[in-house]
Scaffold this motif. Structure first.
Motif, PDB file in Angstrom:
ATOM      1  N   ASP A   1      31.536  -2.984 -14.682  1.00 35.36           N
ATOM      2  CA  ASP A   1      30.576  -3.556 -13.747  1.00 35.36           C
ATOM      3  C   ASP A   1      30.094  -2.489 -12.759  1.00 35.36           C
ATOM      4  O   ASP A   1      28.887  -2.379 -12.484  1.00 35.36           O
ATOM      5  N   TRP A   2      31.036  -1.688 -12.256  1.00 29.78           N
ATOM      6  CA  TRP A   2      30.661  -0.627 -11.312  1.00 29.78           C
ATOM      7  C   TRP A   2      29.748   0.390 -11.999  1.00 29.78           C
ATOM      8  O   TRP A   2      28.714   0.777 -11.447  1.00 29.78           O
ATOM      9  N   LEU A   3      30.097   0.806 -13.198  1.00 31.72           N
ATOM     10  CA  LEU A   3      29.300   1.811 -13.919  1.00 31.72           C
ATOM     11  C   LEU A   3      27.899   1.286 -14.218  1.00 31.72           C
ATOM     12  O   LEU A   3      26.906   2.010 -14.110  1.00 31.72           O
ATOM     13  N   ARG A   4      27.821   0.025 -14.573  1.00 33.30           N
ATOM     14  CA  ARG A   4      26.529  -0.583 -14.897  1.00 33.30           C
ATOM     15  C   ARG A   4      25.580  -0.501 -13.706  1.00 33.30           C
ATOM     16  O   ARG A   4      24.383  -0.255 -13.866  1.00 33.30           O
ATOM     17  N   HIS A   5      26.134  -0.690 -12.497  1.00 35.44           N
ATOM     18  CA  HIS A   5      25.301  -0.674 -11.296  1.00 35.44           C
ATOM     19  C   HIS A   5      25.090   0.724 -10.726  1.00 35.44           C
ATOM     20  O   HIS A   5      24.120   0.957 -10.014  1.00 35.44           O
ATOM     21  N   GLU A   6      25.994   1.647 -10.976  1.00 41.29           N
ATOM     22  CA  GLU A   6      25.976   2.905 -10.230  1.00 41.29           C
ATOM     23  C   GLU A   6      25.587   4.137 -11.050  1.00 41.29           C
ATOM     24  O   GLU A   6      25.246   5.166 -10.476  1.00 41.29           O
ATOM     25  N   VAL A   7      25.683   4.080 -12.367  1.00 35.20           N
ATOM     26  CA  VAL A   7      25.438   5.289 -13.177  1.00 35.20           C
ATOM     27  C   VAL A   7      24.401   4.990 -14.267  1.00 35.20           C
ATOM     28  O   VAL A   7      24.618   4.113 -15.110  1.00 35.20           O
ATOM     29  N   ARG A   8      23.289   5.744 -14.251  1.00 33.92           N
ATOM     30  CA  ARG A   8      22.269   5.588 -15.290  1.00 33.92           C
ATOM     31  C   ARG A   8      22.608   6.441 -16.499  1.00 33.92           C
ATOM     32  O   ARG A   8      22.984   7.598 -16.354  1.00 33.92           O
ATOM     33  N   GLN A   9      22.434   5.895 -17.674  1.00 29.64           N
ATOM     34  CA  GLN A   9      22.647   6.633 -18.935  1.00 29.64           C
ATOM     35  C   GLN A   9      23.990   7.364 -18.960  1.00 29.64           C
ATOM     36  O   GLN A   9      24.057   8.584 -19.109  1.00 29.64           O
ATOM     37  N   PRO A  10      25.083   6.618 -18.776  1.00 30.44           N
ATOM     38  CA  PRO A  10      26.392   7.283 -18.765  1.00 30.44           C
ATOM     39  C   PRO A  10      26.793   7.796 -20.153  1.00 30.44           C
ATOM     40  O   PRO A  10      26.477   7.164 -21.172  1.00 30.44           O
ATOM     41  N   LEU A  11      27.441   8.953 -20.146  1.00 31.77           N
ATOM     42  CA  LEU A  11      28.142   9.440 -21.345  1.00 31.77           C
ATOM     43  C   LEU A  11      29.623   9.396 -20.977  1.00 31.77           C
ATOM     44  O   LEU A  11      30.094  10.208 -20.174  1.00 31.77           O
ATOM     45  N   LEU A  12      30.359   8.439 -21.506  1.00 28.35           N
ATOM     46  CA  LEU A  12      31.765   8.297 -21.136  1.00 28.35           C
ATOM     47  C   LEU A  12      32.586   9.387 -21.821  1.00 28.35           C
ATOM     48  O   LEU A  12      32.397   9.655 -23.016  1.00 28.35           O
ATOM     49  N   ILE A  13      33.491   9.983 -21.048  1.00 26.94           N
ATOM     50  CA  ILE A  13      34.312  11.068 -21.586  1.00 26.94           C
ATOM     51  C   ILE A  13      35.781  10.817 -21.245  1.00 26.94           C
ATOM     52  O   ILE A  13      36.147  10.687 -20.073  1.00 26.94           O
ATOM     53  N   GLY A  14      36.589  10.727 -22.270  1.00 23.68           N
ATOM     54  CA  GLY A  14      38.029  10.628 -22.072  1.00 23.68           C
ATOM     55  C   GLY A  14      38.624  12.022 -22.051  1.00 23.68           C
ATOM     56  O   GLY A  14      38.392  12.784 -22.982  1.00 23.68           O
ATOM     57  N   PRO A  15      39.362  12.363 -21.019  1.00 22.62           N
ATOM     58  CA  PRO A  15      39.844  13.742 -20.885  1.00 22.62           C
ATOM     59  C   PRO A  15      40.953  14.110 -21.878  1.00 22.62           C
ATOM     60  O   PRO A  15      41.229  15.285 -22.058  1.00 22.62           O
ATOM     61  N   ASP A  16      41.581  13.147 -22.501  1.00 27.62           N
ATOM     62  CA  ASP A  16      42.580  13.483 -23.528  1.00 27.62           C
ATOM     63  C   ASP A  16      42.722  12.318 -24.495  1.00 27.62           C
ATOM     64  O   ASP A  16      42.157  11.241 -24.293  1.00 27.62           O
ATOM     65  N   ARG A  17      43.502  12.537 -25.545  1.00 24.95           N
ATOM     66  CA  ARG A  17      43.572  11.538 -26.604  1.00 24.95           C
ATOM     67  C   ARG A  17      44.205  10.222 -26.179  1.00 24.95           C
ATOM     68  O   ARG A  17      43.909   9.169 -26.739  1.00 24.95           O
ATOM     69  N   GLU A  18      45.090  10.295 -25.159  1.00 30.97           N
ATOM     70  CA  GLU A  18      45.709   9.048 -24.693  1.00 30.97           C
ATOM     71  C   GLU A  18      44.668   8.091 -24.118  1.00 30.97           C
ATOM     72  O   GLU A  18      44.893   6.894 -24.032  1.00 30.97           O
ATOM     73  N   SER A  19      43.518   8.636 -23.692  1.00 29.93           N
ATOM     74  CA  SER A  19      42.497   7.801 -23.062  1.00 29.93           C
ATOM     75  C   SER A  19      41.467   7.272 -24.067  1.00 29.93           C
ATOM     76  O   SER A  19      40.570   6.518 -23.689  1.00 29.93           O
ATOM     77  N   ALA A  20      41.623   7.646 -25.333  1.00 28.29           N
ATOM     78  CA  ALA A  20      40.585   7.366 -26.341  1.00 28.29           C
ATOM     79  C   ALA A  20      40.264   5.876 -26.477  1.00 28.29           C
ATOM     80  O   ALA A  20      39.113   5.448 -26.337  1.00 28.29           O
ATOM     81  N   GLN A  21      41.281   5.071 -26.699  1.00 28.19           N
ATOM     82  CA  GLN A  21      41.126   3.645 -26.941  1.00 28.19           C
ATOM     83  C   GLN A  21      40.405   2.974 -25.777  1.00 28.19           C
ATOM     84  O   GLN A  21      39.524   2.142 -25.951  1.00 28.19           O
ATOM     85  N   TRP A  22      40.788   3.411 -24.619  1.00 24.86           N
ATOM     86  CA  TRP A  22      40.343   2.961 -23.333  1.00 24.86           C
ATOM     87  C   TRP A  22      38.870   3.262 -23.100  1.00 24.86           C
ATOM     88  O   TRP A  22      38.071   2.407 -22.722  1.00 24.86           O
ATOM     89  N   VAL A  23      38.513   4.512 -23.337  1.00 25.73           N
ATOM     90  CA  VAL A  23      37.133   4.955 -23.133  1.00 25.73           C
ATOM     91  C   VAL A  23      36.230   4.300 -24.181  1.00 25.73           C
ATOM     92  O   VAL A  23      35.100   3.900 -23.874  1.00 25.73           O
ATOM     93  N   ALA A  24      36.738   4.150 -25.381  1.00 23.56           N
ATOM     94  CA  ALA A  24      35.965   3.511 -26.450  1.00 23.56           C
ATOM     95  C   ALA A  24      35.618   2.075 -26.068  1.00 23.56           C
ATOM     96  O   ALA A  24      34.480   1.616 -26.277  1.00 23.56           O
ATOM     97  N   ALA A  25      36.576   1.376 -25.483  1.00 21.11           N
ATOM     98  CA  ALA A  25      36.347  -0.017 -25.098  1.00 21.11           C
ATOM     99  C   ALA A  25      35.295  -0.113 -24.007  1.00 21.11           C
ATOM    100  O   ALA A  25      34.398  -0.975 -24.061  1.00 21.11           O
ATOM    101  N   ALA A  26      35.392   0.772 -23.005  1.00 20.34           N
ATOM    102  CA  ALA A  26      34.406   0.755 -21.922  1.00 20.34           C
ATOM    103  C   ALA A  26      33.017   1.079 -22.465  1.00 20.34           C
ATOM    104  O   ALA A  26      32.023   0.450 -22.077  1.00 20.34           O
ATOM    105  N   ALA A  27      32.951   2.054 -23.361  1.00 25.43           N
ATOM    106  CA  ALA A  27      31.662   2.471 -23.935  1.00 25.43           C
ATOM    107  C   ALA A  27      31.037   1.318 -24.722  1.00 25.43           C
ATOM    108  O   ALA A  27      29.823   1.072 -24.625  1.00 25.43           O
ATOM    109  N   ALA A  28      31.844   0.599 -25.487  1.00 29.73           N
ATOM    110  CA  ALA A  28      31.337  -0.529 -26.264  1.00 29.73           C
ATOM    111  C   ALA A  28      30.767  -1.589 -25.339  1.00 29.73           C
ATOM    112  O   ALA A  28      29.677  -2.126 -25.567  1.00 29.73           O
TER     113      ALA A  28
END
Lengths: 300, 300
Positions: free
Chosen positions: A158-185
């Motif tokens: 919700d915050w990203l939708r309101h505050e960041v235009r055209q976001p490219l989500l980046i997970g800094p390591d593999r442990e964050s992959a599942q997490w970042v994928a879900a937010a991106a979807a």
């Protein structure tokens, strides 16, 4: 549910008073004062308000720096019960010691198990936000008491939708992959996951992929825990060399050790924002509505 | 008993290494290294030596400043058990949190109960020196595990016999009465107990009795715990006005907060000595032979 406010005593620990007001507003409960007195010899005296008989007592305490917090927390839980509380619940927006979830070298203590064993015996339920579940897949593997794990994802999205235009989500390591994928979807945005090589507590190296295709997108580095932030600082510094807008850094749990926050800004982050699971200047995303909903499912 | 050294692993926590050598010498066991690593986020990783299977593991840790020590101690105890230790014993020369042994005001936590409940579940036995037993009369009221309370009295009496001529034992407050009386009987020396009026954590007032009859005797102020030492500093200062030799200050447990030690010497104490239950410059009376004897009764 209508009687929750009359039946519930919300006790924020020191350092949790701002979150206490936010959670209290959501629950319709005014936070009450938990007194902690430090004796000269280093011991702590805990004093609770009166009239706990038959009430649901909610102890609000984020469990970063747990070594010095655990004993006062147990004192409060035991005292609440001795004074007639019907239920003693722990609301811990950040649950520490989830990273030592396995014996990585012979002889090592598996801290996550010990913390769970202790809390299990002193509180009746636990509500937390996005615990660092890696080798352990669910808190029910650790705890016998009822637990609720709140996902901060809806609030972050919700915050990203309101505050960041055209976001490219980046997970800094593999442990964050599942997490970042879900937010991106959820955001219908692209995402990348970086490769991290750790050389010690403070030294990390990052392998940066090809980014030429993402010109115009704002990189959003997303992680669950920001501690020294060395990984994210390195990622920010490297991202700045690729002609993208300055990156936005987002974390669920802002431990932000030492000068981590100023280090991120100095490296060139446009903004550093976090959920309000640990009181920090970066707090911008309120997860207390989500926590309150979880708490309500456990109070009876 | 002859196999004790082969079967026993002695692990002193940081701050307990000097006592560890002394206790190890008495037990015929070399202390081994317990590694504590502090992560940047404030969490502690405990690592034990290998080959604990079937051994008696002795964790040596004085429990002053327990808030920050408890969790690493529990990590070590649980890890020792997971790695096959037959017994995990806690040797805590000083047992903290024994003074909050009752609810003095409504809502207060009774810390002594909580500490006991936690330790009870993580170690198999407890050996300590002169716990502050006041309203609680025996550790068996608090603990279900076997406990041994070692009296430092024989060691203190022995020290006084060799170091102080014509002692006049003085208890600084009524809680010390029984204690000072026993030492005086053993030494065949006179004793007095002072009246203390406490105005807060740091402010005390003392009622000094008539001392004219004791000219030539060396006053020996004797107490179980020296924390801020405000009571004893006040007593030293007042005693100096009565024409007796400079007083000797003796304590079992030298917590010695801040400048307590220099304060006693500045007030005019001839010497400040303590048992080696907490590592301090005042340590002069070795209780490790007494502790070793108690430990031997529990290792099997």
């Amino acid at each position: 549910m209508t009687n929750l406010s009359a039946q519930t005593i919300l006790l924020p620990f020191p350092g949790n008073t701002v979150a206490g007001v936010a959670l209290g507003n959501q629950l319709g409960v005014s936070p009450q004062r938990l007194e902690l007195h430090a004796f000269p010899d280093g011991e702590t005296l805990v004093r609770l308000p009166n009239e706990l008989t038959g009430r649901n007592v909610l102890l609000l305490c984020s469990l970063d720096h747990l070594d010095s917090k655990l004993l006062p927390l147990l004192f409060a839980a035991d005292a609440a019960r001795e004074q007639g509380a019907r239920q003693v619940g722990l609301v811990a927006p950040y649950l520490g010691y989830m990273r030592q979830d396995s014996r990585f070298h012979s002889g090592e203590a598996v801290s996550a198990h010990t913390v769970a064993a202790v809390l299990d015996r002193h509180v009746d339920f636990l509500v937390t936000v996005d615990p660092h579940l890696h080798r352990i897949h669910s808190l029910s593997e650790l705890y016998r008491i009822p637990t609720r794990t709140v996902s901060a994802m809806p609030a972050i999205v919700d915050w990203l939708r309101h505050e960041v235009r055209q976001p490219l989500l980046i997970g800094p390591d593999r442990e964050s992959a599942q997490w970042v994928a879900a937010a991106a979807a959820e955001l219908d945005a692209p995402y990348l996951v970086l490769d991290k090589i750790r050389h010690g507590d403070n030294a990390v190296e990052i392998v940066m992929p090809e980014l030429a295709g993402w010109i115009g997108h704002t990189p959003v580095l997303l992680d669950d825990i920001l501690s020294t932030a060395q990984t994210m600082i390195t990622a920010v510094r490297q991202l700045k060399q690729h002609g993208l807008p300055d990156p936005v850094c987002v974390a669920v749990h802002p431990i932000l050790v030492g000068d981590a926050l100023s280090g991120l800004l100095a490296a060139g982050a446009a903004r550093v924002v976090s959920c309000n699971t640990i009181a920090q200047p970066s707090n911008a995303i309120d997860v207390m509505p989500l926590m309150a909903a979880a708490v309500k499912t456990l109070c009876h």
